[in-house]
Design a protein around this motif. Structure first.
Motif, PDB file in Angstrom:
ATOM      1  N   VAL A  78      91.954 -11.661 -64.649  1.00 22.22           N
ATOM      2  CA  VAL A  78      91.640 -12.600 -65.739  1.00 22.22           C
ATOM      3  C   VAL A  78      90.745 -13.722 -65.215  1.00 22.22           C
ATOM      4  CG1 VAL A  78      92.609 -14.360 -67.289  1.00 22.22           C
ATOM      5  CG2 VAL A  78      93.641 -12.080 -67.192  1.00 22.22           C
ATOM      6  N   ALA A  79      91.112 -14.305 -64.067  1.00 21.06           N
ATOM      7  CA  ALA A  79      90.309 -15.382 -63.485  1.00 21.06           C
ATOM      8  C   ALA A  79      88.923 -14.884 -63.093  1.00 21.06           C
ATOM      9  CB  ALA A  79      91.020 -15.977 -62.274  1.00 21.06           C
ATOM     10  N   ALA A  80      88.851 -13.663 -62.567  1.00 20.15           N
ATOM     11  CA  ALA A  80      87.570 -13.098 -62.133  1.00 20.15           C
ATOM     12  C   ALA A  80      86.612 -12.929 -63.310  1.00 20.15           C
ATOM     13  CB  ALA A  80      87.792 -11.770 -61.427  1.00 20.15           C
ATOM     14  N   VAL A  81      87.138 -12.453 -64.438  1.00 19.63           N
ATOM     15  CA  VAL A  81      86.294 -12.246 -65.626  1.00 19.63           C
ATOM     16  C   VAL A  81      85.984 -13.581 -66.302  1.00 19.63           C
ATOM     17  CG1 VAL A  81      86.162 -11.168 -67.909  1.00 19.63           C
ATOM     18  CG2 VAL A  81      87.083  -9.867 -65.969  1.00 19.63           C
ATOM     19  N   GLU A  82      87.005 -14.437 -66.444  1.00 19.12           N
ATOM     20  CA  GLU A  82      86.797 -15.740 -67.099  1.00 19.12           C
ATOM     21  C   GLU A  82      85.750 -16.590 -66.375  1.00 19.12           C
ATOM     22  OE1 GLU A  82      90.938 -16.901 -69.430  1.00 19.12           O
ATOM     23  OE2 GLU A  82      90.571 -17.723 -67.443  1.00 19.12           O
ATOM     24  N   SER A  83      85.763 -16.518 -65.061  1.00 20.12           N
ATOM     25  CA  SER A  83      84.833 -17.334 -64.267  1.00 20.12           C
ATOM     26  C   SER A  83      83.427 -16.748 -64.239  1.00 20.12           C
ATOM     27  CB  SER A  83      85.348 -17.467 -62.831  1.00 20.12           C
ATOM     28  OG  SER A  83      85.337 -16.202 -62.177  1.00 20.12           O
ATOM     29  N   GLY A  84      83.293 -15.529 -64.742  1.00 20.29           N
ATOM     30  CA  GLY A  84      81.986 -14.878 -64.730  1.00 20.29           C
ATOM     31  C   GLY A  84      81.670 -14.205 -63.406  1.00 20.29           C
ATOM     32  N   ARG A  85      82.661 -14.179 -62.504  1.00 21.64           N
ATOM     33  CA  ARG A  85      82.415 -13.559 -61.193  1.00 21.64           C
ATOM     34  C   ARG A  85      82.200 -12.048 -61.330  1.00 21.64           C
ATOM     35  NH1 ARG A  85      83.001 -16.140 -56.484  1.00 21.64           N
ATOM     36  NH2 ARG A  85      82.792 -14.871 -54.637  1.00 21.64           N
ATOM     37  N   VAL A  86      82.993 -11.427 -62.222  1.00 21.86           N
ATOM     38  CA  VAL A  86      82.824  -9.991 -62.494  1.00 21.86           C
ATOM     39  C   VAL A  86      82.723  -9.776 -64.002  1.00 21.86           C
ATOM     40  CG1 VAL A  86      84.148  -9.400 -60.414  1.00 21.86           C
ATOM     41  CG2 VAL A  86      85.301  -9.430 -62.626  1.00 21.86           C
ATOM     42  N   PRO A  87      82.007  -8.739 -64.437  1.00 22.56           N
ATOM     43  CA  PRO A  87      81.881  -8.488 -65.869  1.00 22.56           C
ATOM     44  C   PRO A  87      83.113  -7.808 -66.461  1.00 22.56           C
ATOM     45  CG  PRO A  87      80.574  -6.892 -64.635  1.00 22.56           C
ATOM     46  CD  PRO A  87      81.129  -7.863 -63.631  1.00 22.56           C
TER      47      PRO A  87
ATOM     48  N   LEU B 241      91.412 -15.345 -52.295  1.00 17.45           N
ATOM     49  CA  LEU B 241      91.196 -13.902 -52.420  1.00 17.45           C
ATOM     50  C   LEU B 241      90.061 -13.618 -53.408  1.00 17.45           C
ATOM     51  CD1 LEU B 241      92.287 -11.084 -51.552  1.00 17.45           C
ATOM     52  CD2 LEU B 241      93.729 -11.145 -53.590  1.00 17.45           C
ATOM     53  N   LEU B 242      90.064 -14.325 -54.533  1.00 20.55           N
ATOM     54  CA  LEU B 242      89.016 -14.158 -55.540  1.00 20.55           C
ATOM     55  C   LEU B 242      87.637 -14.449 -54.943  1.00 20.55           C
ATOM     56  CD1 LEU B 242      88.029 -13.709 -58.451  1.00 20.55           C
ATOM     57  CD2 LEU B 242      88.605 -16.093 -58.927  1.00 20.55           C
ATOM     58  N   GLU B 243      87.573 -15.431 -54.068  1.00 21.41           N
ATOM     59  CA  GLU B 243      86.291 -15.813 -53.464  1.00 21.41           C
ATOM     60  C   GLU B 243      85.724 -14.728 -52.545  1.00 21.41           C
ATOM     61  OE1 GLU B 243      87.054 -19.615 -51.671  1.00 21.41           O
ATOM     62  OE2 GLU B 243      87.512 -20.535 -53.622  1.00 21.41           O
ATOM     63  N   GLN B 244      86.560 -13.759 -52.182  1.00 15.29           N
ATOM     64  CA  GLN B 244      86.080 -12.641 -51.348  1.00 15.29           C
ATOM     65  C   GLN B 244      85.472 -11.523 -52.191  1.00 15.29           C
ATOM     66  OE1 GLN B 244      86.356 -13.802 -48.242  1.00 15.29           O
ATOM     67  NE2 GLN B 244      87.559 -15.400 -49.293  1.00 15.29           N
ATOM     68  N   VAL B 245      85.658 -11.596 -53.504  1.00 13.00           N
ATOM     69  CA  VAL B 245      85.127 -10.563 -54.403  1.00 13.00           C
ATOM     70  C   VAL B 245      83.635 -10.821 -54.627  1.00 13.00           C
ATOM     71  CG1 VAL B 245      85.262  -9.589 -56.739  1.00 13.00           C
ATOM     72  CG2 VAL B 245      87.374 -10.300 -55.545  1.00 13.00           C
ATOM     73  N   PRO B 246      82.774  -9.878 -54.283  1.00  9.45           N
ATOM     74  CA  PRO B 246      81.334 -10.100 -54.488  1.00  9.45           C
ATOM     75  C   PRO B 246      80.997 -10.274 -55.975  1.00  9.45           C
ATOM     76  CG  PRO B 246      81.718  -8.265 -52.982  1.00  9.45           C
ATOM     77  CD  PRO B 246      83.041  -8.607 -53.580  1.00  9.45           C
ATOM     78  N   GLU B 247      80.044 -11.161 -56.237  1.00 12.61           N
ATOM     79  CA  GLU B 247      79.600 -11.405 -57.613  1.00 12.61           C
ATOM     80  C   GLU B 247      79.131 -10.094 -58.242  1.00 12.61           C
ATOM     81  OE1 GLU B 247      79.244 -14.390 -59.273  1.00 12.61           O
ATOM     82  OE2 GLU B 247      79.622 -15.871 -57.696  1.00 12.61           O
ATOM     83  N   GLY B 248      79.538  -9.891 -59.494  1.00 11.55           N
ATOM     84  CA  GLY B 248      79.076  -8.722 -60.239  1.00 11.55           C
ATOM     85  C   GLY B 248      79.784  -7.423 -59.907  1.00 11.55           C
ATOM     86  N   SER B 249      80.856  -7.498 -59.113  1.00 12.75           N
ATOM     87  CA  SER B 249      81.591  -6.284 -58.732  1.00 12.75           C
ATOM     88  C   SER B 249      82.294  -5.646 -59.924  1.00 12.75           C
ATOM     89  CB  SER B 249      82.654  -6.613 -57.679  1.00 12.75           C
ATOM     90  OG  SER B 249      82.096  -7.063 -56.490  1.00 12.75           O
TER      91      SER B 249
END
Length: 259
Positions: free
Chosen positions: A35-44, A13-21
């Protein structure tokens, strides 16, 4: 900072979130996804929404323990009511029935909360067809579908963007009737909504097992109905028999269709 470990379902599911969203995770539970989205740098930054007190408090603890209280806002409220219009451009909702997710989106639509949202990444536990119908009826088009098995359960992930988004198909193209096996079986809109237009294009073992399982369930219902002599039961038997035949025909054509 300890990087959170997601289940395969949430990782996909996280992989479907566009970078920087600007992400909003609705029904966030322990806020693992934000938490995973922010920690991985995928979203700010992200918003974690929860309606129930226990999960809301758990989300707050999870965010605090990760040291991300400045980047992730944990809010308590019903569905998309935790958002201001235009505040998020990607919404994730996971772990609920398709009808409930559709109801949350519909209520959010009525309140103007979907304004500016560019991506919906949704993981219904059941009722995927109900969710597809809502998306189709409200100007959203699927850009991908995934199916996976984890801990003995099957999950589907549906990702949609507003119809008219550059590079995306139209719903007319996606749900256009198509023929399998040299025209012997027609995939009409009803079947595409039921089984998934993208999943039908690339069926994997999990997909095949899911629908073989559905046939088995329907056969079980058919056996129960065969004990009844009521006219209504006869109608149901006829309808279920037709369903079984249609699904079986599609499954029988798919491997050949992919060659």
């Amino acid at each position: 900072m300890n990087n959170v470990k997601l289940s395969d379902r949430l990782q996909l599911l996280l992989e479907q979130v566009p970078e920087g969203s600007r992400l909003a995770d609705i029904g966030s539970d322990h806020a693992l996804l934000p938490v995973a989205a922010v920690e991985s740098g995928r979203v700010p930054s992200a918003i974690a929404g929860e309606v129930n007190l226990g999960p809301y408090e758990a989300a707050g603890r999870g965010v605090a323990e990760a040291g991300l209280s400045k980047q992730i806002a944990v809010r308590r409220g019903d569905g998309l009511e935790v958002l201001e219009p235009g505040e998020a451009d990607c919404i994730t909702i996971a772990g609920m029935g398709g009808s409930l997710i559709a109801a949350i989106l519909e209520r959010g639509r009525q309140l103007g909360k979907l304004a500016g949202v560019k991506t919906l990444a949704l993981q219904p536990n059941v009722g995927e067809d109900i969710l597809r119908r809502w998306l189709l009826g409200n100007g959203w088009v699927l850009i991908s579908e995934h199916i996976l098995e984890e801990d003995g359960k099957t999950y589907e992930i549906l990702t949609a963007v507003p119809e008219g988004t550059e590079g995306a198909r139209t719903n007319e193209q996606l749900y256009r009737e198509q023929a399998l096996a040299g025209g012997k079986v027609a995939l009409d809109q009803g079947l595409l909504l039921q089984m998934g237009p993208w999943l039908l294009q690339a069926p994997n073992e999990v997909f095949m097992a899911k629908w073989q399982g559905e046939i088995s369930k329907l056969e079980g219902i058919l056996t129960s109905l065969s004990r009844s002599e009521l006219e209504a039961a006869e109608e149901k038997r006829s309808k279920i028999s037709a369903q079984i035949k249609r699904i079986a025909e599609v499954l029988g054509c798919l491997p050949k269709d992919r060659l």
